[in-house]
Design an enzyme around this catalytic site. Structure first.
Site, PDB file in Angstrom:
ATOM      1  CB  CYS A   1      -4.383  -8.005 -61.709  1.00 35.80           C
ATOM      2  SG  CYS A   1      -3.814  -9.581 -62.350  1.00 35.80           S
TER       3      CYS A   1
ATOM      4  CE  LYS B   1       7.579  -5.790 -49.773  1.00 38.24           C
ATOM      5  NZ  LYS B   1       6.597  -6.326 -48.836  1.00 38.24           N
TER       6      LYS B   1
ATOM      7  CD  GLU C   1       3.231 -10.419 -64.425  1.00 41.45           C
ATOM      8  OE1 GLU C   1       2.915 -10.884 -63.311  1.00 41.45           O
ATOM      9  OE2 GLU C   1       3.545 -11.132 -65.389  1.00 41.45           O
TER      10      GLU C   1
ATOM     11  CD  GLU D   1      -6.448  -2.211 -59.754  1.00 43.91           C
ATOM     12  OE1 GLU D   1      -5.533  -1.584 -59.190  1.00 43.91           O
ATOM     13  OE2 GLU D   1      -6.289  -3.329 -60.273  1.00 43.91           O
TER      14      GLU D   1
HETATM   15  P1  NAD Z   1       0.962  -2.865 -53.762  1.00 43.92           P
HETATM   16  O1  NAD Z   1       1.583  -2.221 -54.937  1.00 43.92           O
HETATM   17  O2  NAD Z   1       0.456  -2.011 -52.661  1.00 43.92           O
HETATM   18  O3  NAD Z   1       2.000  -3.859 -53.072  1.00 43.92           O
HETATM   19  C1  NAD Z   1       2.633  -4.885 -53.790  1.00 43.92           C
HETATM   20  C2  NAD Z   1       3.969  -5.198 -53.145  1.00 43.92           C
HETATM   21  O4  NAD Z   1       4.830  -4.073 -53.294  1.00 43.92           O
HETATM   22  C3  NAD Z   1       3.877  -5.468 -51.641  1.00 43.92           C
HETATM   23  O5  NAD Z   1       4.790  -6.488 -51.319  1.00 43.92           O
HETATM   24  C4  NAD Z   1       4.297  -4.136 -51.043  1.00 43.92           C
HETATM   25  O6  NAD Z   1       4.813  -4.230 -49.761  1.00 43.92           O
HETATM   26  C5  NAD Z   1       5.362  -3.702 -52.034  1.00 43.92           C
HETATM   27  N1  NAD Z   1       5.623  -2.266 -52.072  1.00 43.92           N
HETATM   28  C6  NAD Z   1       4.757  -1.251 -51.842  1.00 43.92           C
HETATM   29  N2  NAD Z   1       5.380  -0.062 -52.007  1.00 43.92           N
HETATM   30  C7  NAD Z   1       6.664  -0.335 -52.355  1.00 43.92           C
HETATM   31  C8  NAD Z   1       7.802   0.472 -52.654  1.00 43.92           C
HETATM   32  N3  NAD Z   1       7.749   1.798 -52.658  1.00 43.92           N
HETATM   33  N4  NAD Z   1       8.959  -0.156 -52.973  1.00 43.92           N
HETATM   34  C9  NAD Z   1       9.040  -1.495 -53.015  1.00 43.92           C
HETATM   35  N5  NAD Z   1       7.998  -2.307 -52.722  1.00 43.92           N
HETATM   36  C10 NAD Z   1       6.827  -1.731 -52.402  1.00 43.92           C
HETATM   37  O7  NAD Z   1      -0.165  -3.819 -54.339  1.00 43.92           O
HETATM   38  P2  NAD Z   1      -1.206  -4.700 -53.497  1.00 43.92           P
HETATM   39  O8  NAD Z   1      -2.195  -3.801 -52.875  1.00 43.92           O
HETATM   40  O9  NAD Z   1      -0.450  -5.663 -52.670  1.00 43.92           O
HETATM   41  O10 NAD Z   1      -1.897  -5.547 -54.676  1.00 43.92           O
HETATM   42  C11 NAD Z   1      -2.987  -5.108 -55.408  1.00 43.92           C
HETATM   43  C12 NAD Z   1      -2.545  -4.507 -56.729  1.00 43.92           C
HETATM   44  O11 NAD Z   1      -1.791  -5.453 -57.486  1.00 43.92           O
HETATM   45  C13 NAD Z   1      -3.705  -4.127 -57.626  1.00 43.92           C
HETATM   46  O12 NAD Z   1      -3.434  -2.892 -58.229  1.00 43.92           O
HETATM   47  C14 NAD Z   1      -3.716  -5.223 -58.680  1.00 43.92           C
HETATM   48  O13 NAD Z   1      -4.318  -4.875 -59.903  1.00 43.92           O
HETATM   49  C15 NAD Z   1      -2.276  -5.497 -58.823  1.00 43.92           C
HETATM   50  N6  NAD Z   1      -2.033  -6.815 -59.404  1.00 43.92           N
HETATM   51  C16 NAD Z   1      -1.590  -6.926 -60.694  1.00 43.92           C
HETATM   52  C17 NAD Z   1      -1.395  -8.189 -61.276  1.00 43.92           C
HETATM   53  C18 NAD Z   1      -0.920  -8.343 -62.692  1.00 43.92           C
HETATM   54  O14 NAD Z   1      -0.509  -9.445 -63.036  1.00 43.92           O
HETATM   55  N7  NAD Z   1      -0.955  -7.320 -63.513  1.00 43.92           N
HETATM   56  C19 NAD Z   1      -1.657  -9.327 -60.514  1.00 43.92           C
HETATM   57  C20 NAD Z   1      -2.117  -9.178 -59.207  1.00 43.92           C
HETATM   58  C21 NAD Z   1      -2.297  -7.929 -58.652  1.00 43.92           C
END
Ligand code: NAD
Length: 485
Positions: free
Chosen positions: A287, A177, A253, A389
């Site tokens: 991130c 997804k 992650e 963040e």
């Molecule tokens: P997000 O958590 O909003 O979304 C990530 C994914 O999860 C999307 O595909 C979203 O549709 C899905 N999602 C959201 N709610 C969900 C739920 N309840 N159940 C299942 N899936 C769900 O994150 P974002 O805004 O897309 O990305 C930014 C975040 O990602 C930042 O916090 C960043 O630090 C983090 N990030 C972490 C790493 C790492 O390796 N640690 C790498 C990149 C980004």
């Protein structure tokens, strides 16, 4: 020409139950329409993945899967510019960055995990019993099964392939997804994976949102065997709740509030451009990006001035303009969040050294999601903007007087993803790097990755590690066999 991004289930592109628009963050124009999967689409994808595992894919030899993964990497290279164009349209990143980072790493992910799986050994123990009998213990590593892969929008293809490559190399089938903000490259990868000869049902894509939508349908589906997720910490927590009834393993992650520590003995000619890169790369939407910079007091003013000068050199603009260094944020919604932190910083007493608002880039780009690279001083660890963040191009610079104080402030966070130490003292570099309560601790560099090394975070930043053999631990289940000899 408008594009439709469709779901990919059991080797075919299929429509979902609704549609939504994908907007270009550069200028607010329509990139295309995304077909949103329903619960039935998710169910069909999970079932297709299970059938693939129960069929020929479940019986493939490791050597054949490794060869397939190399073919996928070659095919990504052949269609390199298609992936670049797709990623640029979705994210608005500079073309040069997408070429150098996102798409290059996608092919590398497949090659690297092909190598890891090809060369992985397994534990075996010769057990000696008191009466002289012997037993041979060895573990066979079987695929985890149907793996739900949920990824964010900031490095869409890079983070997707970071999970899909080891999952498939280990013999799993996946239901992916992608973020609702970045549907393009996951959809294109379906074509490439099929062209490389990976059987139907092994790689499925379902589009849509998180809560109450595809994300939740997928994580609560009893047919999945595990979830690998990259995204926000609060989403990780929601996913944990969703998989808890079925007791499935997770690899997370998550977010970060990463610190850099600059000692007065650091080579500032390297540290300052290094800090600029770790703060502003991908408009701060990595991130691993630095949002807190602790600077030893004698060089504090020099570092603030130097970093402000670097920020002034950034060029915001269209992705295909060769002079562009910095793209927009991913969306207007995300810009609202970042801007709210910019406003909060001022309320909390920040001195805004540079930036702090929305730039004027002309009528052409006025409907985009642009934001100014921003630096703050005058804050400390008690302020919300230093604790939460932001995920934008921003850092707070804070002075310190002793090494002990620097380590204490850097570790004073609920997150624990990455840290950087800038120093010319080799012993101090090792010492401080090791004391950082994070998954990745860099010294005199940042985001230099060897894909065999562990990647992940502590605290709010995640659960588990991926990378090299660490990925293999998550994507396989060992069965120990004990044979009395
Ligand atoms: P997000 O958590 O909003 O979304 C990530 C994914 O999860 C999307 O595909 C979203 O549709 C899905 N999602 C959201 N709610 C969900 C739920 N309840 N159940 C299942 N899936 C769900 O994150 P974002 O805004 O897309 O990305 C930014 C975040 O990602 C930042 O916090 C960043 O630090 C983090 N990030 C972490 C790493 C790492 O390796 N640690 C790498 C990149 C980004």
């Amino acid at each position: 020409m408008s594009t439709t991004f469709r779901n990919f289930v059991d080797g075919s592109y299929v429509d979902g139950v609704a549609e939504f628009d994908k907007i270009d963050p550069v200028d607010g124009s329509l990139v295309g329409t995304v077909s949103e999967a329903g619960a039935e689409t998710v169910d069909a994808a999970v079932r297709a993945a299970r059938r693939a595992l129960d069929g020929a894919w479940g019986r493939t030899r490791t050597a054949d899967r490794v060869a397939l993964m190399r073919r996928v990497a070659d095919r990504i290279d052949e269609r390199f510019e298609d992936f670049v164009a797709a990623e640029v349209r979705d994210t608005g990143k500079p073309v040069s960055l997408v070429r150098e980072l996102d798409v290059a790493r996608a092919a590398m992910n497949f090659r690297s995990f092909a190598d890891t799986v090809a060369s992985a050994g397994q534990d075996s123990f010769l057990t000696e019993l008191p009466d002289g009998r012997q037993a041979l213990n060895y573990a066979v590593h079987k695929p985890l099964g149907v793996v739900a892969v949920i990824v964010p929008w900031n490095l869409p293809l890079l983070l997707l392939t970071w999970k899909v490559a080891p999952a498939l190399a280990c013999g799993n089938a996946v239901v992916v997804k992608p973020s609702e903000e970045t549907p393009a490259t996951a959809t294109l990868l379906a074509e490439v994976i099929a062209e490389a000869g990976v059987p139907d049902g092994v790689y499925n894509v379902v589009h849509g949102f998180g809560p109450g939508s595809v994300g939740e349908h997928l994580t609560s589906h009893r047919g999945i065997d595990g979830v690998t997720f990259t995204g926000e910490s609060s989403t990780g927590s929601a996913i944990m709740r969703s998989v808890a009834p079925a007791v499935r393993p997770v690899s997370f992650e998550l977010g970060g509030k990463n610190a850099a520590v600059v000692f007065a003995d650091a080579d500032l000619d390297k540290a300052i451009p290094g800090l600029a890169r770790s703060t502003f790369l991908n408009t701060g939407q990595v991130c691993l990006c630095t949002e807190r910079v602790y600077v030893e007091r004698p060089v504090f003013d020099d570092v603030v001035a130097g970093l402000a000068k670097e920020a002034g050199r950034l060029r915001l603009g269209r992705p295909d303009d060769p002079g562009t260094t910095t793209g927009p944020l991913i969306s207007r919604v995300h810009r609202e969040k970042v801007q709210s932190y910019f406003d909060l910083a001022v309320t909390e007493g920040a001195e805004v050294v540079v930036g702090g608002g929305v730039p004027d880039l002309g009528d052409d780009l006025a409907a985009g999601a642009w934001i100014q690279p921003t630096l703050w001083t005058g804050l400390d660890n008690s302020h919300r903007v230093v604790r939460e963040e932001v995920f934008g191009p921003v850092a707070a610079l804070i002075p310190f007087d002793t090494e002990e104080e620097a380590v204490k402030m850097a570790n004073d966070t609920d997150y624990g993803l990455a840290a950087v130490t800038w120093t010319s003292d080799l012993s101090r570099g090792h010492r401080v790097a090791q004391r950082m309560r994070v998954g990745m601790s860099w010294v005199n560099t940042w985001y230099l990755r060897d894909l065999r090394s562990p990647f992940g975070g502590v605290g709010l930043s995640g659960i588990g590690r991926e990378g090299g053999l660490h990925s293999l631990h998550f994507y396989t289940e060992p069965t120990n066999v004990c044979v009395q000899l």
